[in-house]
Design an enzyme around this catalytic site. Structure first.
Site, PDB file in Angstrom:
ATOM      1  N   GLU A  65      10.320  14.978  15.833  1.00 26.31           N
ATOM      2  CA  GLU A  65      10.658  14.981  14.417  1.00 26.31           C
ATOM      3  C   GLU A  65       9.799  16.038  13.712  1.00 26.31           C
ATOM      4  O   GLU A  65       8.574  15.958  13.754  1.00 26.31           O
ATOM      5  CB  GLU A  65      10.365  13.594  13.847  1.00 26.31           C
ATOM      6  CG  GLU A  65      10.828  13.444  12.428  1.00 26.31           C
ATOM      7  CD  GLU A  65      10.578  12.032  11.904  1.00 26.31           C
ATOM      8  OE1 GLU A  65       9.507  11.477  12.154  1.00 26.31           O
ATOM      9  OE2 GLU A  65      11.484  11.502  11.240  1.00 26.31           O
ATOM     10  N   LYS A  70       0.843  -1.194   0.000  1.00 29.03           N
ATOM     11  CA  LYS A  70       0.000   0.000   0.000  1.00 29.03           C
ATOM     12  C   LYS A  70       0.883   1.249   0.000  1.00 29.03           C
ATOM     13  O   LYS A  70       1.583   1.525   0.962  1.00 29.03           O
ATOM     14  CB  LYS A  70      -0.907   0.048   1.226  1.00 29.03           C
ATOM     15  CG  LYS A  70      -1.942   1.160   1.074  1.00 29.03           C
ATOM     16  CD  LYS A  70      -2.576   1.590   2.360  1.00 29.03           C
ATOM     17  CE  LYS A  70      -1.791   2.624   3.101  1.00 29.03           C
ATOM     18  NZ  LYS A  70      -1.692   3.940   2.425  1.00 29.03           N
ATOM     19  N   GLY A 115       7.094   4.407   8.228  1.00 30.53           N
ATOM     20  CA  GLY A 115       6.214   5.544   8.461  1.00 30.53           C
ATOM     21  C   GLY A 115       6.452   6.112   9.840  1.00 30.53           C
ATOM     22  O   GLY A 115       7.540   5.967  10.390  1.00 30.53           O
ATOM     23  N   SER A 116       5.407   6.709  10.398  1.00 30.03           N
ATOM     24  CA  SER A 116       5.573   7.415  11.674  1.00 30.03           C
ATOM     25  C   SER A 116       5.683   6.425  12.835  1.00 30.03           C
ATOM     26  O   SER A 116       5.177   5.302  12.771  1.00 30.03           O
ATOM     27  CB  SER A 116       4.394   8.347  11.895  1.00 30.03           C
ATOM     28  OG  SER A 116       3.207   7.597  11.954  1.00 30.03           O
ATOM     29  N   THR A 117       6.316   6.887  13.897  1.00 28.30           N
ATOM     30  CA  THR A 117       6.482   6.053  15.085  1.00 28.30           C
ATOM     31  C   THR A 117       5.127   5.723  15.707  1.00 28.30           C
ATOM     32  O   THR A 117       4.909   4.596  16.161  1.00 28.30           O
ATOM     33  CB  THR A 117       7.424   6.755  16.081  1.00 28.30           C
ATOM     34  OG1 THR A 117       8.723   6.809  15.465  1.00 28.30           O
ATOM     35  CG2 THR A 117       7.534   6.013  17.395  1.00 28.30           C
ATOM     36  N   GLU A 165      10.384   0.600  10.147  1.00 27.09           N
ATOM     37  CA  GLU A 165      11.339   1.693   9.885  1.00 27.09           C
ATOM     38  C   GLU A 165      10.596   2.975  10.209  1.00 27.09           C
ATOM     39  O   GLU A 165       9.717   3.385   9.455  1.00 27.09           O
ATOM     40  CB  GLU A 165      11.757   1.707   8.409  1.00 27.09           C
ATOM     41  CG  GLU A 165      12.442   0.443   7.934  1.00 27.09           C
ATOM     42  CD  GLU A 165      13.932   0.445   8.189  1.00 27.09           C
ATOM     43  OE1 GLU A 165      14.437   1.357   8.875  1.00 27.09           O
ATOM     44  OE2 GLU A 165      14.593  -0.493   7.699  1.00 27.09           O
ATOM     45  N   CYS A 185      13.646  10.500   7.020  1.00 26.89           N
ATOM     46  CA  CYS A 185      13.624   9.923   8.368  1.00 26.89           C
ATOM     47  C   CYS A 185      14.986  10.046   9.040  1.00 26.89           C
ATOM     48  O   CYS A 185      15.076  10.191  10.248  1.00 26.89           O
ATOM     49  CB  CYS A 185      13.202   8.469   8.290  1.00 26.89           C
ATOM     50  SG  CYS A 185      14.071   7.570   7.025  1.00 26.89           S
TER      51      CYS A 185
HETATM   52  P1  NAD Z   1       2.284   7.656   8.546  1.00 23.94           P
HETATM   53  O1  NAD Z   1       2.672   6.673   9.582  1.00 23.94           O
HETATM   54  O2  NAD Z   1       1.160   8.543   8.816  1.00 23.94           O
HETATM   55  O3  NAD Z   1       1.932   6.908   7.189  1.00 23.94           O
HETATM   56  C1  NAD Z   1       2.765   5.950   6.616  1.00 23.94           C
HETATM   57  C2  NAD Z   1       1.916   4.947   5.889  1.00 23.94           C
HETATM   58  O4  NAD Z   1       1.129   4.226   6.832  1.00 23.94           O
HETATM   59  C3  NAD Z   1       0.925   5.549   4.901  1.00 23.94           C
HETATM   60  O5  NAD Z   1       0.869   4.705   3.770  1.00 23.94           O
HETATM   61  C4  NAD Z   1      -0.382   5.519   5.662  1.00 23.94           C
HETATM   62  O6  NAD Z   1      -1.511   5.483   4.854  1.00 23.94           O
HETATM   63  C5  NAD Z   1      -0.241   4.235   6.438  1.00 23.94           C
HETATM   64  N1  NAD Z   1      -1.048   4.132   7.657  1.00 23.94           N
HETATM   65  C6  NAD Z   1      -1.599   5.133   8.405  1.00 23.94           C
HETATM   66  N2  NAD Z   1      -2.274   4.616   9.448  1.00 23.94           N
HETATM   67  C7  NAD Z   1      -2.143   3.271   9.375  1.00 23.94           C
HETATM   68  C8  NAD Z   1      -2.604   2.183  10.198  1.00 23.94           C
HETATM   69  N3  NAD Z   1      -3.320   2.384  11.299  1.00 23.94           N
HETATM   70  N4  NAD Z   1      -2.269   0.924   9.831  1.00 23.94           N
HETATM   71  C9  NAD Z   1      -1.521   0.694   8.740  1.00 23.94           C
HETATM   72  N5  NAD Z   1      -1.069   1.676   7.926  1.00 23.94           N
HETATM   73  C10 NAD Z   1      -1.376   2.955   8.246  1.00 23.94           C
HETATM   74  O7  NAD Z   1       3.610   8.446   8.231  1.00 23.94           O
HETATM   75  P2  NAD Z   1       3.813   9.615   7.191  1.00 23.94           P
HETATM   76  O8  NAD Z   1       3.564  10.892   7.876  1.00 23.94           O
HETATM   77  O9  NAD Z   1       3.107   9.354   5.937  1.00 23.94           O
HETATM   78  O10 NAD Z   1       5.372   9.418   6.881  1.00 23.94           O
HETATM   79  C11 NAD Z   1       6.353  10.117   7.537  1.00 23.94           C
HETATM   80  C12 NAD Z   1       7.001   9.266   8.624  1.00 23.94           C
HETATM   81  O11 NAD Z   1       7.678   8.140   8.072  1.00 23.94           O
HETATM   82  C13 NAD Z   1       8.071  10.036   9.366  1.00 23.94           C
HETATM   83  O12 NAD Z   1       7.928   9.854  10.749  1.00 23.94           O
HETATM   84  C14 NAD Z   1       9.368   9.405   8.892  1.00 23.94           C
HETATM   85  O13 NAD Z   1      10.436   9.499   9.773  1.00 23.94           O
HETATM   86  C15 NAD Z   1       8.978   8.012   8.621  1.00 23.94           C
HETATM   87  N6  NAD Z   1       9.899   7.407   7.668  1.00 23.94           N
HETATM   88  C16 NAD Z   1      10.792   6.471   8.124  1.00 23.94           C
HETATM   89  C17 NAD Z   1      11.700   5.891   7.255  1.00 23.94           C
HETATM   90  C18 NAD Z   1      12.688   4.869   7.739  1.00 23.94           C
HETATM   91  O14 NAD Z   1      13.269   4.187   6.925  1.00 23.94           O
HETATM   92  N7  NAD Z   1      12.917   4.729   9.018  1.00 23.94           N
HETATM   93  C19 NAD Z   1      11.682   6.226   5.918  1.00 23.94           C
HETATM   94  C20 NAD Z   1      10.777   7.179   5.476  1.00 23.94           C
HETATM   95  C21 NAD Z   1       9.883   7.741   6.365  1.00 23.94           C
END
Ligand code: NAD
Length: 475
Positions: free
Chosen positions: A386, A181, A233-235, A255, A289
């Protein structure tokens, strides 16, 4: 050097369509979910309408991936899988220009970054993993490691195609099938990647792409037919997934976010360090990130370094992401822009000293001028949270021990940077810093041979290198 025409020609180069469908079992189909509109953050114009998945579509995709795993991909010799991965990598290169323009339109990142970093690094990831597909017996996990089955993968919007490559290439190389996704604000390159899978003749069901919002991600990771979940994604969402998967027996890698320290000692080559600091926090508008979002500078050189840094940041060109001279493009979405503004306001309220680049900012589109806070204290939100935007927080230190203590004073642990001429200090610092990646006299370097991932609230598991294979193998 490629020439990029401005919009609307860029839409033609990107081969942009009015409507995009999901990719399930080798076919493009409409999902049962509410279609979403994806927006160009550089102009706020609607780019395309994208079909999204409902729970019934998630179920269809997972079942298609299971069939493909049981009947074809899970049984295929590694040397055969490698041929498909090499083919995908080559087509990504051939369609690199189209992908770069599409990525920039959908994400807002400068075209020179999509062209020179995102797309080539994504293709490199497929080449690298194609090379592993027939050599898994030599990966150090025993003579005949097995795949896990069906992987459910969820990725963010900051490096849409590159994060897809980090997820799909190792999964396929190891013999797994996937349902992925993409993020709701950047689904387009993943759907063009689906076309590339068709072009490469990849068997139906091996890769399935389901656009949608967090509810689709949640449905996917919690589906009973998934063997492994990989999330970037986010923590906050990472923790939510970890809780919901507890007790299911599914394998999980996360990650998540970061708040990396970029540590500059008084013996560092300052001009080189300034370039590294700029790259560390302003690359991809700071939507990284592992961004070097906390600058730790040794007190004796702080004044000189800050003067050089301000002068350099003043030269960065902000604006149209499609202009190949642009250094800072658009913030990916309005909610992200609001979050950056909110955290910057907290820095002002907490008494940090704010400096903003004098560059002009377009009225239309989501933009935020490069910003540097000095006089930052460790307790301030801008030192702890962050920001995920072009905002640098500067702290000072006197001794190496103090630098280590401050660098490690964060719940995150994804990356760090060290700037010094002393080799012994680099080795000592690298040992002391609690971070998955430590760069010395450089920053934001990525290579598919090097494992990437974090400690603590930055998640667990590695992507890339030999270590990255473990996430997709039953060892
Ligand atoms: P987010 O967690 O809101 O979204 C990430 C993904 O998760 C999206 O596809 C979103 O639709 C999906 N998502 C949202 N809620 C969900 C749930 N309950 N269950 C499953 N999936 C769900 O994060 P964001 O704001 O889109 O991305 C930015 C974050 O990602 C930042 O915190 C960044 O540090 C992190 N990031 C980490 C890395 C890494 O390799 N460590 C790389 C890139 C980004």
């Amino acid at each position: 050097v490629w020439e990029y025409a401005p919009a609307p020609e860029s839409r033609a180069i990107a081969n942009l369509k009015a409507n995009y469908q999901m990719f399930v079992d080798g076919n493009f189909v409409d999902g049962e979910g509410e279609p979403l509109k994806t927006v160009n953050p550089g102009t706020e114009e609607v780019l395309a309408e994208v079909s999204t998945a409902a729970p019934s579509d998630v179920d269809k995709a997972v079942k298609a991936a299971r069939r493909a795993y049981d009947k074809v991909w899970g049984r295929m010799p590694g040397a055969e899988r490698a041929k498909y991965l090499f083919r995908i990598a080559r087509i990504m290169q051939e369609r690199g220009r189209e992908l770069a323009v599409l990525e920039t339109l959908d994400n807002g990142k400068p075209i020179k970054e999509s062209r020179d970093v995102d797309i080539p690094t994504a293709a490199a990831h497929f080449f690298h993993h194609a090379g592993w597909a027939d050599k898994l017996g030599y990966a150090g996990y025993g003579p005949d490691p097995k795949p896990l089955g069906v992987a459910g993968q969820v990725i963010p919007w900051n490096f849409p195609l590159l994060m897809l490559a980090w997820k799909i290439a190792p999964a396929l190389a190891c013999g797994n099938t996937v349902v992925l996704k993409p993020a709701e604000t950047t689904p387009l390159s993943a759907l063009v990647f689906a076309e590339i899978c068709q072009q490469a003749g990849l068997p139906a069901g091996v890769v399935n792409i389901l656009p949608g919002a967090g509810d689709v991600g949640s449905e996917l990771v919690n589906h009973g037919g998934i063997d492994k979940v990989a999330f970037t994604g986010s923590t906050d969402v990472g923790k939510l997934i970890q809780r919901s998967l507890a007790g299911t027996g599914k394998k999980l890698t996360l990650e998540l976010g970061g708040k990396a320290a970029n540590v500059v000692f008084d013996d560092a080559p300052l001009d080189q360090a300034v370039e590294g600091i700029v790259n560390g926090i302003f690359f991809n508008q700071g939507h990284v990130c592992c961004a070097g979002s906390r600058l730790l500078v040794q007190e004796s050189i702080a004044e000189e370094l800050m003067a050089k840094l301000r002068a350099r940041v003043s030269t960065l060109r902000l604006g149209d992401p499609m202009d190949k001279n642009t250094d800072i493009g658009a913030i990916n979405s309005k909610p992200q822009l609001d979050r950056i503004r909110e955290l910057v306001a907290s820095g002002d309220a907490d008494g940090a000293e704010r400096w903003t680049s004098p560059c002009p900012v377009p009225d239309k589109g989501f933009y935020f001028a490069p910003t540097v806070f000095s006089g930052v204290q460790q307790a301030m939100r801008i030192a702890r949270e962050e920001i995920f935007g072009p905002v640098l927080s500067v702290l000072t230190f006197r001794t190496p021990a103090e630098a280590v203590a401050k660098a490690n004073n964060t719940p995150y642990g994804l990356s760090a940077g060290i700037w010094t001429e002393k080799g012994s200090r680099i080795l000592w610092m690298a040992e002391q810093l609690r971070a998955g990646v430590v760069w010395a006299n450089t920053f934001n370097r990525f290579d598919p041979t090097a494992p990437f991932g974090g400690f603590g609230e930055s998640g667990f598991g590695r992507e890339g290198g030999r270590a990255g294979l473990e996430a997709y193998l039953d060892v």
